[in-house]
Design a protein around this motif. Structure first.
Motif: not given
Length: 596
Positions: A508-510, A534, A536, A541-542, A545, A548
């Motif tokens: 979802p973040q990409v 991406a 953050p 958060e980075r 990510l 993930d």
């Protein structure tokens, strides 16, 4: 395999004013020699009243246009809101092209010389392209710039293309005249500017000598050539053979009409929705790529309103529509007229097509309309096509080295008159379900790259073209697995980079098109690197990510990956057509341009 993947994110930040094309068309209207009815607000019809339908069979583009001009069909140009900006019947296209041709000759441009055309979606491009055909001059379509801050890079690239083509002039839409003039300085181009400088030229009172069978047609720069532009030579014979084969494979008839947003500098847009429809006297509704990027649902709205039967897109176009369907009023659409929704120009993503079908089946879309295909500029455009109204065939392929399986979309049978061999590293043809390198021979294959003998010799030998693509046979049909140069090999195991990229982009973040995978030497082994656009703002958060992404890579390819997060500016490197350049990204990584 040519691609325009990634162009939409850049187009969404294009600095061109939204009303620029409308103002340009209004100004250009006053320069035309055609009758005023050209500018009325009624699109060209699907059917010709008295002109008999011909499914190609012409020897040159001018012969085809001479025939199509006897009817009422043609091109229609729409804006982002679905408003008709102007119509260009083939009869008016021919009249204006003949006038343009005589002006080129009046300017002293010699037969066989090259004219750069910045290929925006507007009537002036079509008129100039066919005007070159009638004048015996070779047009060279090139991209429009994409993205804010792209001016300096675009001028640099355009200057390289002018030099590579040894062009005598550059025609630009009004918004890009300054770019064209700057790029032309110090080159062979003695004419550079908008349509007004060409319409101001005197018309030579001469008998025209058009480009005919056996002669040149145009030069298309390969989308992947960023350092030294490679111009694919397209000749009349190769183009006519490809158009005839393509429209036969697609079953084009007198009831068909098309809608397209594809860029006209790309072979799928230029041949698929300008040249081939003209050769079959079909009407086409055109939407500029930047307008599609702003209002993508307008693509389907035009199909619905105009009852179009044919359209085409790479997978990412269908994916964008599926995402917009979550908030857009799909129920207002009627897509039941679509009998051919082509898919090509990039690796075909099966989940995207399934999601599109699910999202738009209530609007009457029939999944059997999907026609997967494969092609490249070096064979003009298309080489293989799925069955007409046959939908998507899927083959589950198991890698013999890793035992991992994945589904591939079958790209159909090779076009009539062409031969394909899938060879191993020694050049031996392979049998069913063995992955190898694709070689093709046939009447659509280019004679070579424009004035690039060494590069031509590397890909053409004994009439066989090395496509650089990997694939295998499945029951007499082609399956494409990727580019040979992009293949990742870890511990003797083949890994397709797009598998990693698609898995990462599913997070979802990409965003779509924001991941790039390749391998680098790390001591005695090959290590997988994933660059992700991406970043953050918060360190936590980075870190989350990155975790993930590593998990997604592990699940998709069974390997550990080194993850690098970058900001959107300058972002991932792309070619002039918006295609992700894994080779350039790898070079930047090796040079230390990305943080580690």
């Amino acid at each position: 395999m040519t691609s325009i993947r990634g162009i939409l994110p850049a187009l969404l930040t294009n600095a061109t004013p939204a009303d620029g094309p409308a103002r340009r068309m209004q100004r250009y209207a006053s320069t035309l020699h055609s009758s005023p009815e050209r500018w009325v607000t009624v699109p060209t019809p699907t059917h010709n009243v008295s002109l008999p339908f011909r499914r190609g069979g012409f020897t040159s583009l001018t012969e085809a246009l001479d025939y199509a001009a006897r009817g009422e069909t043609g091109f229609n140009f729409f804006d982002a809101r679905g408003k008709l900006l102007t119509r260009l019947p083939y009869s008016h296209l021919r009249t204006e092209a003949l006038s343009f041709a005589r002006r080129l000759i009046g300017a002293g441009i010699e037969p066989g010389e090259r004219l750069i055309l910045i290929a925006d979606t507007w009537p002036g491009f079509c008129i100039a392209f066919f005007g070159c055909q009638y004048a015996g001059i070779v047009p060279v379509p090139v991209p429009v710039p994409v993205g804010l801050g792209a001016k300096a890079h675009y001028i640099f690239q355009l200057r390289k293309q002018i030099t590579a083509a040894q062009a005598v002039g550059v025609l630009a839409p009004d918004e890009l005249v300054e770019f064209a003039r700057s790029a032309a300085e110090g080159t062979t181009a003695r004419l550079a500017g908008g349509m007004e400088i060409f319409t101001a030229l005197p018309e030579a009172k001469v008998d025209l000598q058009p480009l005919r069978a056996g002669m040149a047609c145009y030069v298309q720069f390969s989308s992947g050539s960023t350092r030294a532009p490679l111009g694919v030579e397209i000749r009349q014979d190769q183009l006519m053979a490809n158009i005839d084969g393509s429209i036969a494979a697609q079953g084009l008839d007198e009831n068909d009409s098309g809608v397209s947003w594809l860029p006209l500098y790309h072979d799928m847009g230029l041949i698929g929705f300008i040249l081939a429809p003209m050769c079959a006297q079909r009407s086409v509704d055109l939407l500029a790529p930047r307008d599609f990027a702003r209002r993508p649902m307008q693509w389907l709205s035009l199909i619905s309103r105009r009852r179009a039967t044919i359209t085409y897109s790479p997978s990412f176009g269908y994916d964008l529509l599926t995402r917009r369907a979550l908030t857009a009023p799909v129920g207002e659409l009627d897509l039941s007229s679509v009998r051919l929704a082509g898919v090509g120009a990039d690796m075909i993503q099966l989940p995207v097509l399934r999601r599109f079908t699910e999202a738009f089946k209530a609007a009457g879309f029939d999944e059997r309309a999907f026609m997967p295909s494969y092609g490249m500029a070096e064979v003009c455009v298309g080489l293989s096509f799925g069955a007409s109204f046959g939908g998507v065939k899927v083959d589950s392929f198991t890698d013999p080295q890793s035992g991992r399986s994945r589904d591939f979309v079958v790209c159909g049978k090779v076009m009539a008159g062409h031969s394909v061999e899938i060879r191993d590293e020694s050049g031996t043809p392979l049998g069913e379900r063995h992955v190898g390198r694709l070689f093709v021979r046939g009447p659509s294959v280019m004679p070579g790259y424009f004035q690039k003998c060494e590069e031509t010799a590397r890909v053409l030998r004994d009439g066989w073209l090395d496509t650089g693509d990997l694939g295998y046979w499945h029951k007499g049909e082609l399956v494409i697995t990727g580019r040979a140069k992009d293949l990742i090999i870890v511990n003797g195991r083949n890994i397709w980079p797009q598998d990693i990229e698609w898995a990462v982009e599913a997070l979802p973040q990409v965003g779509r098109g924001d991941a790039c995978a390749f391998s680098v030497e790390d001591g005695d082994i090959e290590a997988v690197v994933v660059i992700v656009q991406a970043y953050p703002s918060e360190p936590a958060e980075r870190e989350a990510l990155v975790g993930d992404i590593k998990q997604a890579v592990k699940e998709a390819a069974g390997v550990d990956g080194r993850v690098v997060l970058i900001k959107r500016q300058p972002g991932l490197p792309r070619t002039s057509s918006g295609k992700l350049s894994r080779t350039h990204a790898k070079s930047k990584f090796a040079a230390g341009d990305y943080p580690t």
